[in-house]
Structure formats: C-alpha cells, structure tokens
Scaffold this motif. Structure first.
Motif, PDB file in Angstrom:
ATOM      1  N   GLN A  40       4.059   7.292  -5.816  1.00  0.00           N
ATOM      2  CA  GLN A  40       5.401   6.887  -6.230  1.00  0.00           C
ATOM      3  C   GLN A  40       5.531   5.375  -6.096  1.00  0.00           C
ATOM      4  O   GLN A  40       4.740   4.729  -5.419  1.00  0.00           O
ATOM      5  CB  GLN A  40       6.456   7.584  -5.368  1.00  0.00           C
ATOM      6  CG  GLN A  40       6.451   9.088  -5.488  1.00  0.00           C
ATOM      7  CD  GLN A  40       6.761   9.554  -6.899  1.00  0.00           C
ATOM      8  OE1 GLN A  40       7.665   9.032  -7.534  1.00  0.00           O
ATOM      9  NE2 GLN A  40       5.994  10.505  -7.392  1.00  0.00           N
ATOM     10  N   SER A  41       6.557   4.812  -6.725  1.00  0.00           N
ATOM     11  CA  SER A  41       6.739   3.367  -6.665  1.00  0.00           C
ATOM     12  C   SER A  41       7.105   2.916  -5.249  1.00  0.00           C
ATOM     13  O   SER A  41       6.768   1.821  -4.842  1.00  0.00           O
ATOM     14  CB  SER A  41       7.824   2.940  -7.647  1.00  0.00           C
ATOM     15  OG  SER A  41       9.046   3.578  -7.324  1.00  0.00           O
ATOM     16  N   SER A  42       7.789   3.763  -4.514  1.00  0.00           N
ATOM     17  CA  SER A  42       8.136   3.461  -3.130  1.00  0.00           C
ATOM     18  C   SER A  42       7.273   4.311  -2.206  1.00  0.00           C
ATOM     19  O   SER A  42       6.842   5.407  -2.567  1.00  0.00           O
ATOM     20  CB  SER A  42       9.615   3.766  -2.878  1.00  0.00           C
ATOM     21  OG  SER A  42       9.920   3.594  -1.521  1.00  0.00           O
TER      22      SER A  42
END
Length: 87
Positions: A40-42
């Motif tokens: 995921q991006s985070s």
C-alpha cells in the motif's frame, strides 16, 4: 475497505503518532498485532477487522504499560538526562 492510522486514532481519541508508537511497541515487545495490508502507499493500512482489533488492544492496555518504551524511544536525550529513571 481500507482503514488507516487516522481512523484508529480518531476512534481512540488520540493522535496518529500514539497509535504508530503503540504498534511499534507491540512489535518490539512481542505482542501479537495485526499485520498491515502489504503493497500500500502507506505503511499502516489495515482491514476493518484488524483496525477494530488494534482499537480494542489500545483501549484495553494497562495504564503505564508503554512507559519504558516511551522513555527509550519518545523522549529526547535532554529530557532523559534531566529526569533519570530510578530502576
């Protein structure tokens, strides 16, 4: 649906850094904590079930449970020198 640290923090009534430090505390002391969704991006994106479990774990932790972790990782050297631990 995906839930991030901001959702968990708002449900607990604390800032997101408190939740991030709690997750790091659990990892360091070997407490089983749900794993985030990979790729995921985070770094801290969870499913609804995992987010709810972290919320319950955070709300049910004992008062002062993270004191040693906070002393080591969250306080600066200046504060640690001014207020040494009496262990």
């Amino acid at each position: 649906m995906k839930y991030d640290v901001n959702y968990i923090a708002s449900a607990c009534g604390v800032y997101k850094n408190s939740i991030i430090n709690y997750i790091k505390y659990c990892v360091e002391y070997g407490i089983e904590v749900p794993q985030p969704i990979p790729y995921q991006s985070s770094k801290y994106i969870f499913t609804k079930e995992d987010a709810d479990k972290i919320i319950e774990m955070f709300k049910n932790k004992k008062h002062g449970e993270m004191a040693e972790y906070n002393y080591k990782h969250c306080w600066g050297k200046k504060i640690r020198d001014k207020y040494p631990r009496n262990i």
